[in-house]
Write a protein that holds these residues in place. Sequence first.
Motif, PDB file in Angstrom:
ATOM      1  N   PRO A 717       0.822  -1.213   0.000  1.00  0.00           N
ATOM      2  CA  PRO A 717       0.000   0.000   0.000  1.00  0.00           C
ATOM      3  C   PRO A 717       0.858   1.266   0.000  1.00  0.00           C
ATOM      4  O   PRO A 717       1.778   1.418   0.803  1.00  0.00           O
ATOM      5  CB  PRO A 717      -0.812  -0.124   1.291  1.00  0.00           C
ATOM      6  N   GLY A 718       0.531   2.158  -0.919  1.00  0.00           N
ATOM      7  CA  GLY A 718       1.230   3.424  -0.997  1.00  0.00           C
ATOM      8  C   GLY A 718       2.584   3.374  -1.672  1.00  0.00           C
ATOM      9  O   GLY A 718       3.201   4.416  -1.909  1.00  0.00           O
ATOM     10  N   ARG A 719       3.083   2.176  -1.983  1.00  0.00           N
ATOM     11  CA  ARG A 719       4.417   2.040  -2.582  1.00  0.00           C
ATOM     12  C   ARG A 719       4.368   1.513  -4.008  1.00  0.00           C
ATOM     13  O   ARG A 719       5.365   1.588  -4.731  1.00  0.00           O
ATOM     14  CB  ARG A 719       5.285   1.099  -1.726  1.00  0.00           C
ATOM     15  N   GLY A 720       3.227   0.946  -4.405  1.00  0.00           N
ATOM     16  CA  GLY A 720       3.116   0.453  -5.773  1.00  0.00           C
ATOM     17  C   GLY A 720       2.913  -1.043  -5.857  1.00  0.00           C
ATOM     18  O   GLY A 720       2.756  -1.735  -4.843  1.00  0.00           O
ATOM     19  N   ALA A 721       2.901  -1.547  -7.083  1.00  0.00           N
ATOM     20  CA  ALA A 721       2.667  -2.968  -7.340  1.00  0.00           C
ATOM     21  C   ALA A 721       3.633  -3.459  -8.400  1.00  0.00           C
ATOM     22  O   ALA A 721       4.111  -2.697  -9.236  1.00  0.00           O
ATOM     23  CB  ALA A 721       1.218  -3.202  -7.797  1.00  0.00           C
ATOM     24  N   THR A 722       3.917  -4.763  -8.327  1.00  0.00           N
ATOM     25  CA  THR A 722       4.788  -5.409  -9.303  1.00  0.00           C
ATOM     26  C   THR A 722       4.090  -6.650  -9.838  1.00  0.00           C
ATOM     27  O   THR A 722       3.653  -7.501  -9.062  1.00  0.00           O
ATOM     28  CB  THR A 722       6.135  -5.810  -8.678  1.00  0.00           C
ATOM     29  N   PHE A 723       3.962  -6.726 -11.149  1.00  0.00           N
ATOM     30  CA  PHE A 723       3.398  -7.902 -11.802  1.00  0.00           C
ATOM     31  C   PHE A 723       4.559  -8.669 -12.429  1.00  0.00           C
ATOM     32  O   PHE A 723       5.298  -8.127 -13.253  1.00  0.00           O
ATOM     33  CB  PHE A 723       2.393  -7.493 -12.878  1.00  0.00           C
ATOM     34  N   LYS A 724       4.698  -9.928 -12.051  1.00  0.00           N
ATOM     35  CA  LYS A 724       5.805 -10.746 -12.524  1.00  0.00           C
ATOM     36  C   LYS A 724       5.276 -11.851 -13.429  1.00  0.00           C
ATOM     37  O   LYS A 724       4.438 -12.662 -13.017  1.00  0.00           O
ATOM     38  CB  LYS A 724       6.569 -11.363 -11.352  1.00  0.00           C
ATOM     39  N   ILE A 725       5.766 -11.873 -14.651  1.00  0.00           N
ATOM     40  CA  ILE A 725       5.390 -12.911 -15.612  1.00  0.00           C
ATOM     41  C   ILE A 725       6.567 -13.859 -15.762  1.00  0.00           C
ATOM     42  O   ILE A 725       7.679 -13.423 -16.074  1.00  0.00           O
ATOM     43  CB  ILE A 725       5.029 -12.301 -16.978  1.00  0.00           C
ATOM     44  N   ILE A 726       6.343 -15.140 -15.514  1.00  0.00           N
ATOM     45  CA  ILE A 726       7.405 -16.145 -15.639  1.00  0.00           C
ATOM     46  C   ILE A 726       7.042 -17.072 -16.792  1.00  0.00           C
ATOM     47  O   ILE A 726       5.947 -17.651 -16.827  1.00  0.00           O
ATOM     48  CB  ILE A 726       7.593 -16.944 -14.336  1.00  0.00           C
ATOM     49  N   LEU A 727       7.968 -17.190 -17.748  1.00  0.00           N
ATOM     50  CA  LEU A 727       7.725 -17.961 -18.970  1.00  0.00           C
ATOM     51  C   LEU A 727       8.847 -18.959 -19.206  1.00  0.00           C
ATOM     52  O   LEU A 727       9.987 -18.719 -18.791  1.00  0.00           O
ATOM     53  CB  LEU A 727       7.642 -17.023 -20.182  1.00  0.00           C
ATOM     54  N   PRO A 728       8.563 -20.065 -19.897  1.00  0.00           N
ATOM     55  CA  PRO A 728       9.649 -20.960 -20.320  1.00  0.00           C
ATOM     56  C   PRO A 728      10.481 -20.292 -21.402  1.00  0.00           C
ATOM     57  O   PRO A 728      10.070 -19.288 -21.991  1.00  0.00           O
ATOM     58  CB  PRO A 728       8.914 -22.196 -20.850  1.00  0.00           C
ATOM     59  N   LEU A 729      11.655 -20.837 -21.675  1.00  0.00           N
ATOM     60  CA  LEU A 729      12.543 -20.219 -22.652  1.00  0.00           C
ATOM     61  C   LEU A 729      11.961 -20.233 -24.062  1.00  0.00           C
ATOM     62  O   LEU A 729      12.168 -19.328 -24.844  1.00  0.00           O
ATOM     63  CB  LEU A 729      13.909 -20.912 -22.654  1.00  0.00           C
ATOM     64  N   THR A 730      11.236 -21.283 -24.393  1.00  0.00           N
ATOM     65  CA  THR A 730      10.711 -21.401 -25.750  1.00  0.00           C
ATOM     66  C   THR A 730       9.456 -22.254 -25.749  1.00  0.00           C
ATOM     67  O   THR A 730       9.240 -23.071 -24.847  1.00  0.00           O
ATOM     68  CB  THR A 730      11.751 -22.022 -26.701  1.00  0.00           C
ATOM     69  N   LEU A 731       8.626 -22.063 -26.756  1.00  0.00           N
ATOM     70  CA  LEU A 731       7.437 -22.904 -26.918  1.00  0.00           C
ATOM     71  C   LEU A 731       7.727 -24.146 -27.742  1.00  0.00           C
ATOM     72  O   LEU A 731       6.917 -25.061 -27.792  1.00  0.00           O
ATOM     73  CB  LEU A 731       6.330 -22.095 -27.609  1.00  0.00           C
ATOM     74  N   ALA A 732       8.891 -24.179 -28.377  1.00  0.00           N
ATOM     75  CA  ALA A 732       9.207 -25.308 -29.258  1.00  0.00           C
ATOM     76  C   ALA A 732       9.624 -26.533 -28.459  1.00  0.00           C
ATOM     77  O   ALA A 732       9.397 -27.668 -28.865  1.00  0.00           O
ATOM     78  CB  ALA A 732      10.309 -24.925 -30.226  1.00  0.00           C
ATOM     79  N   LEU A 733      10.275 -26.316 -27.318  1.00  0.00           N
ATOM     80  CA  LEU A 733      10.780 -27.403 -26.486  1.00  0.00           C
ATOM     81  C   LEU A 733      10.238 -27.258 -25.080  1.00  0.00           C
ATOM     82  O   LEU A 733       9.802 -26.181 -24.676  1.00  0.00           O
ATOM     83  CB  LEU A 733      12.310 -27.375 -26.444  1.00  0.00           C
ATOM     84  N   ILE A 734      10.280 -28.337 -24.334  1.00  0.00           N
ATOM     85  CA  ILE A 734       9.864 -28.285 -22.944  1.00  0.00           C
ATOM     86  C   ILE A 734      10.827 -29.113 -22.099  1.00  0.00           C
ATOM     87  O   ILE A 734      11.204 -30.230 -22.480  1.00  0.00           O
ATOM     88  CB  ILE A 734       8.419 -28.797 -22.765  1.00  0.00           C
ATOM     89  N   ASP A 735      11.274 -28.525 -21.005  1.00  0.00           N
ATOM     90  CA  ASP A 735      12.039 -29.277 -20.008  1.00  0.00           C
ATOM     91  C   ASP A 735      11.028 -29.911 -19.071  1.00  0.00           C
ATOM     92  O   ASP A 735      10.296 -29.201 -18.357  1.00  0.00           O
ATOM     93  CB  ASP A 735      12.978 -28.348 -19.236  1.00  0.00           C
ATOM     94  N   GLY A 736      10.960 -31.221 -19.089  1.00  0.00           N
ATOM     95  CA  GLY A 736       9.919 -31.888 -18.334  1.00  0.00           C
ATOM     96  C   GLY A 736      10.433 -32.972 -17.406  1.00  0.00           C
ATOM     97  O   GLY A 736      11.502 -33.554 -17.622  1.00  0.00           O
TER      98      GLY A 736
END
Length: 875
Positions: A717-736
């Motif tokens: 409150p009174g200091r602001g907000a931070t929205f953090k988006i976390i994504l994989p490196l690529t859509l072509a491959l997946i580390d699973g």
Amino acid sequence: MLNPNLVTVIDAFQQAGAAAKVGDLGTMAGVLTKLQDLTTAGTQAGQVELVSFCDRAGELVKGILMDEVPNGEAVLAALRETAHLLQDAAREGTLPQATAYPESLRPKTAAPSAPGATDSYKDDDILADFLSRQSAVLQEMEVHILALEKGQAPESLAAMLHILHTMKGDSGFLGLTGVEQLCHSAETYLQGVQFPYDIEVLLTLKDWLATAFSEVSTGSNQNPSPAAVIARMEDLGRERLEIPPPAQSAAADAPVVVPATPPEPQAAASALQADASLLAEFVQESREHLDVANNQLMALESEPTDTEALNSVFRAFHTMKGISGFLALTDISHLAHDTENLLDKVRRDELKLTARVMDVTFSALDMLGRLIEKVRTSLETSSALESEPDLPPLLKLIHAASAGIPDASRDEKRPRLGDILVESGTITPTVLNEAITTQQAGNKGQKLGSILVRQHAVKPAKIIEALKKQQPDGELRGGVHVKDTIRVDYERLENMINTVGEMVLAESMISQDETILAHPSETLSKKVYNLRQVTRKLQELGTSIRMVPVAGTFQKMARLVRDLSKKSGETIVFTSKGDETELDRAFVDKIGDPLVHMIRNAVDHGIESPQERAAAGKPPEGQIELRAFHEGGNIHVEMQDDGRGLDKAAIVAKAVEKGLIGPDERLSDNDVFNLIFLPGFSTAKQVTEVSGRGVGMDVVKRNIEELRGYVKIESEPGRGATFKIILPLTLALIDGMVVKVGTERYIIPVLTVVESLRPPPGIVNTIIGKGEMVTIRQRQLPLFRLAKILGLEGAQTDPTKALVVVVEHEGRHSGLLVDDLIGLQQTVIKNLGAGMPQSVGFSGGAIMADGRVGLIVDIAGVLKLARNELNPRGV
């Protein structure tokens, strides 16, 4: 005899030049100081040629300091040579004449006109860029001429007309009247007669152009007149049309009148007239020109004296004007033409670069974007090209700004360099205003720092210090190496990536084949190892090809913040970090909408008014920062503002009002913040142009989850907000993480996995109304059996003999019970296809090393199924 003081100053200049190094800002600033002393002494002694030399040398030294001189070492060597020349002459009691100075240091005079050129205004950078492209253009022209020789080729005819029209427009602007006249005659010839064409005269045309461009490049004046080629094409046209020759044979030498004013804007919907392939290419290229112009215009707003940025914006409008005119896109041509004229007045110092000029130029860019989108829509739907009702009012605004009509309601923005110097106490606001007035009234390209040094006795070291503060890393930047690139159709690129993925799978199948493993061979093992290395390198290369910097997306957000702040009446400063961070191309295309919605909400709900900020002890300017970086094998994109923060009480009250939660329900901060992602949820008291309808943040969440990522919110409150988006490196491959459940294998994205463990007896309990819970590090987490959710038989039912995979979704941890962990594997993602459209709980599939398919678990979908939020029959 010379004044002794002048001799002393010459000696000091020689010593400073001897000690100077191009990379050492301090020593180069010392040379500039001694040149200023030499100017003063020369003026007092009446040495006009010496003063002229000092002015020219000072310009070059400042160019070195500001990274504008390509060969600083050569300039420095010439300065040292001149210093010795001055010393030798001073000992004899006289000074050399101007002709004795090195040529590069003599006062600049008007350069001779280029071959075939008039004395019209020419920009060296534009001319160089134009000439650099013509070799490839002429090669393309020759290909089309030869295609016309083989038979009727409508595509080649259209391409020839396109090339000639563009070349005519560019050469006319650059003053290459011979090229302009020849291209105009060639257009007339090709449009006036029917197939077959005289191929020899067309090849002569091409050869003449090649010679002309070569002569311009080398500065020679041996270029022949185009009159003979023009006369031949006109004769051919008359012969084919049976028109008698003109009475005067000198007509071929008469200047060709080229219409300068484009047609009026289209009044209503009209059909596209040009070739569809040319129009499609124009749409694609224009998008690139708009991006460049937008980026350079943002830079120009921060530093109004940046002539290179101004030239880049001008070139973008100039190019779009020429091509759109040829393609009969009159609205686009008219708008680009008028804006080009406006910017050209600024370039010629006939008009000041005011805030009003900046605003109408930004509006012109927006309008061009809309008009180009209408062309794209018309092409894709085969419909008429719709007119734009807002175009005529915008053209009136451009005309008014071009006429220089004052607008007292607008405040001009000072250059950033001047602001830094005023804030540091180096100069007063009065001095800055005087310097800006001098700059705007003086020669084009005159630097503000140079005026302050020369006319207001500001030390060069102070200018250099301020210039450093303009750079994020505090260092003056050098030149940038531009890599050679080629355009590749995106579909071809995707096909190549998919093929590489298939090869990786084929290699895995070979290396893990039971027959090969059962009969080990050292020679075969080496070959398989080499194959694995090559396929891994190809896989890494294919992945890297998909990666593009996030800078373009961030720059669009900078423009958005600028426009929204003007609309809201607030002052908001936008900054970005990590612009060079690379994302998968698919992310760049899809992350834009989420960022737009988050920034709109930050401006409309987060950033307070200047009065509120002052009452809270905050600076009047709001702050919005975008950051991008790699961490933990993922890509993080964060948006932070310094506004009022999220109002948890208002969010909870709205959720209770909508029946989303009970009045006595207690939620964590994370659960409260996640409520804003629900469709239709908004705490806004009134709907504005910017936000408040509750249709934005659900889009953010949905788009990010489609990219296999998630969003976190932090707010104070009174200091602001931070929205953090976390994504994989690529859509072509997946580390699973490959897990076994019954007889099936599934892949859980590593991005969602927190940890995995085999639970000891006693930590799994059943709580009435809550289902099973697992206690991990004194925290109780809900436990869901993956076999039960997916309806599988034969799975392990005893938790102590199974494995718990702790996953994270929307900031909450849950446990998934699986039979066993097979291992970690990077796999190529495959769509499930139209045959499984309702596959809730899975985001795709991957082919395993043994050729079988493993399904990729969608954690969000699985958890919703587990909590009975979706119909299990949808699986």
